[in-house]
Design an enzyme around this catalytic site. Structure first.
Site, short mmCIF file in Angstrom:
data_model
loop_
_atom_site.label_atom_id
_atom_site.label_comp_id
_atom_site.label_asym_id
_atom_site.label_seq_id
_atom_site.Cartn_x
_atom_site.Cartn_y
_atom_site.Cartn_z
N GLU A 112 -12.31 3.86 -1.23
CA GLU A 112 -11.47 4.68 -2.22
C GLU A 112 -10.92 3.91 -3.42
O GLU A 112 -11.48 4.65 -4.48
CB GLU A 112 -10.08 4.92 -1.35
CG GLU A 112 -9.11 5.86 -2.20
CD GLU A 112 -7.82 5.87 -1.60
OE1 GLU A 112 -7.62 5.94 -0.16
OE2 GLU A 112 -6.95 6.10 -2.27
N HIS A 120 -9.88 -5.47 -2.95
CA HIS A 120 -8.58 -5.59 -2.42
C HIS A 120 -8.73 -5.87 -0.78
O HIS A 120 -9.47 -5.36 -0.18
CB HIS A 120 -7.58 -4.33 -2.42
CG HIS A 120 -8.40 -2.93 -2.35
ND1 HIS A 120 -9.28 -2.47 -2.81
CD2 HIS A 120 -8.33 -2.09 -1.07
CE1 HIS A 120 -9.80 -1.40 -2.44
NE2 HIS A 120 -8.92 -0.93 -1.06
N ASP A 156 0.81 -1.03 0.05
CA ASP A 156 0.13 0.02 -0.16
C ASP A 156 1.08 1.25 -0.09
O ASP A 156 1.89 1.33 0.59
CB ASP A 156 -1.05 0.02 1.35
CG ASP A 156 -1.96 1.11 1.13
OD1 ASP A 156 -3.26 0.61 1.13
OD2 ASP A 156 -1.85 2.09 0.84
N ILE A 157 0.56 2.25 -0.79
CA ILE A 157 1.43 3.29 -1.00
C ILE A 157 1.36 4.48 0.00
O ILE A 157 2.15 5.26 0.47
CB ILE A 157 1.23 4.13 -2.42
CG1 ILE A 157 2.31 4.77 -3.00
CG2 ILE A 157 -0.10 4.65 -2.51
CD1 ILE A 157 3.43 4.11 -3.41
N HIS A 189 -6.82 -5.62 2.72
CA HIS A 189 -5.64 -5.03 3.49
C HIS A 189 -4.89 -6.17 4.38
O HIS A 189 -5.72 -6.72 5.13
CB HIS A 189 -5.98 -3.91 4.21
CG HIS A 189 -6.64 -2.73 3.34
ND1 HIS A 189 -5.95 -1.40 3.22
CD2 HIS A 189 -7.89 -2.21 3.00
CE1 HIS A 189 -6.71 -0.79 2.32
NE2 HIS A 189 -7.72 -1.14 2.47
P1 AMP Z 1 -9.76 1.76 0.64
O1 AMP Z 1 -10.47 1.61 -0.98
O2 AMP Z 1 -10.54 2.75 1.26
O3 AMP Z 1 -9.77 0.22 1.14
O4 AMP Z 1 -8.29 2.15 0.31
C1 AMP Z 1 -7.41 1.84 -0.82
C2 AMP Z 1 -6.14 1.84 -0.48
O5 AMP Z 1 -5.33 1.51 -1.69
C3 AMP Z 1 -5.45 2.96 0.53
O6 AMP Z 1 -5.14 2.55 1.60
C4 AMP Z 1 -4.53 3.58 -0.47
O7 AMP Z 1 -3.41 4.01 0.18
C5 AMP Z 1 -4.16 2.57 -1.61
N1 AMP Z 1 -3.56 2.89 -2.86
C6 AMP Z 1 -4.21 3.82 -3.70
N2 AMP Z 1 -3.43 4.05 -4.64
C7 AMP Z 1 -2.44 3.08 -4.51
C8 AMP Z 1 -1.45 2.87 -5.44
N3 AMP Z 1 -1.04 3.57 -6.84
N4 AMP Z 1 -0.56 1.92 -5.03
C9 AMP Z 1 -0.47 1.39 -3.85
N5 AMP Z 1 -1.60 1.45 -3.02
C10 AMP Z 1 -2.55 2.22 -3.30
#
Ligand code: AMP
Length: 129
Positions: free
Chosen positions: A88, A93, A29-30, A95
């Site tokens: 988001e 995905h 995760d970035i 975590h």
């Molecule tokens: P959520 O959709 O709320 O479960 O969160 C999406 C997750 O994706 C967040 O923790 C972000 O930090 C992560 N994220 C978003 N864009 C990227 C990326 N390009 N590379 C890695 N992680 C990402």
């Protein structure tokens, strides 16, 4: 339009890859809650986890488990927690988050890591896969 995670799968967007199969990908995760925070995704682009077909859902859990076991060996922590949010990024995905306290699973406190930290973390986790 392809999700940001589909762009990671295709290589259009860079990522710190941890593991990959024909059907799944794990990458860091970035914006991590903690060092080692990893996302496991199906390559099939589906928005919500419980809309996955049962086989993909079960195989995603098996893939995530393998990655979580490697994270727990590589990153000092009390345990690896699992969370599914998706508010988001509309691409399933899981975590996987190394936990030392409840704060680490709250998505409020973020770890600030350098590119070298990310690269070292990839190396450390991959050593246990
Ligand atoms: P959520 O959709 O709320 O479960 O969160 C999406 C997750 O994706 C967040 O923790 C972000 O930090 C992560 N994220 C978003 N864009 C990227 C990326 N390009 N590379 C890695 N992680 C990402």
């Amino acid at each position: 339009m392809a999700s940001i995670f589909s762009k990671i799968i295709s290589g259009e967007i860079p990522s710190y890859k941890i593991a990959e199969t024909d059907d799944f990908l794990a990458f860091l995760d970035i914006n991590p809650n903690a060092k080692g925070h990893t996302l496991c995704i199906p390559k099939k682009e589906v928005n919500k986890i419980f809309d996955l077909d049962e086989t993909t859902y079960l195989n995603l859990m098996a893939f995530s488990r393998k990655v979580a076991i490697a994270i727990e060996k590589a990153i000092p922590c009390k345990r690896v927690g699992m969370s599914v949010v998706g508010l988001e990024v509309p691409h399933v995905h899981v975590h996987l988050i190394p936990l030392n306290s409840m704060e680490d699973i709250r998505f409020l406190n973020k770890a600030s890591l350098t590119p070298e930290d990310f690269q070292d973390t990839v190396k450390a986790i991959k050593a246990y896969l």
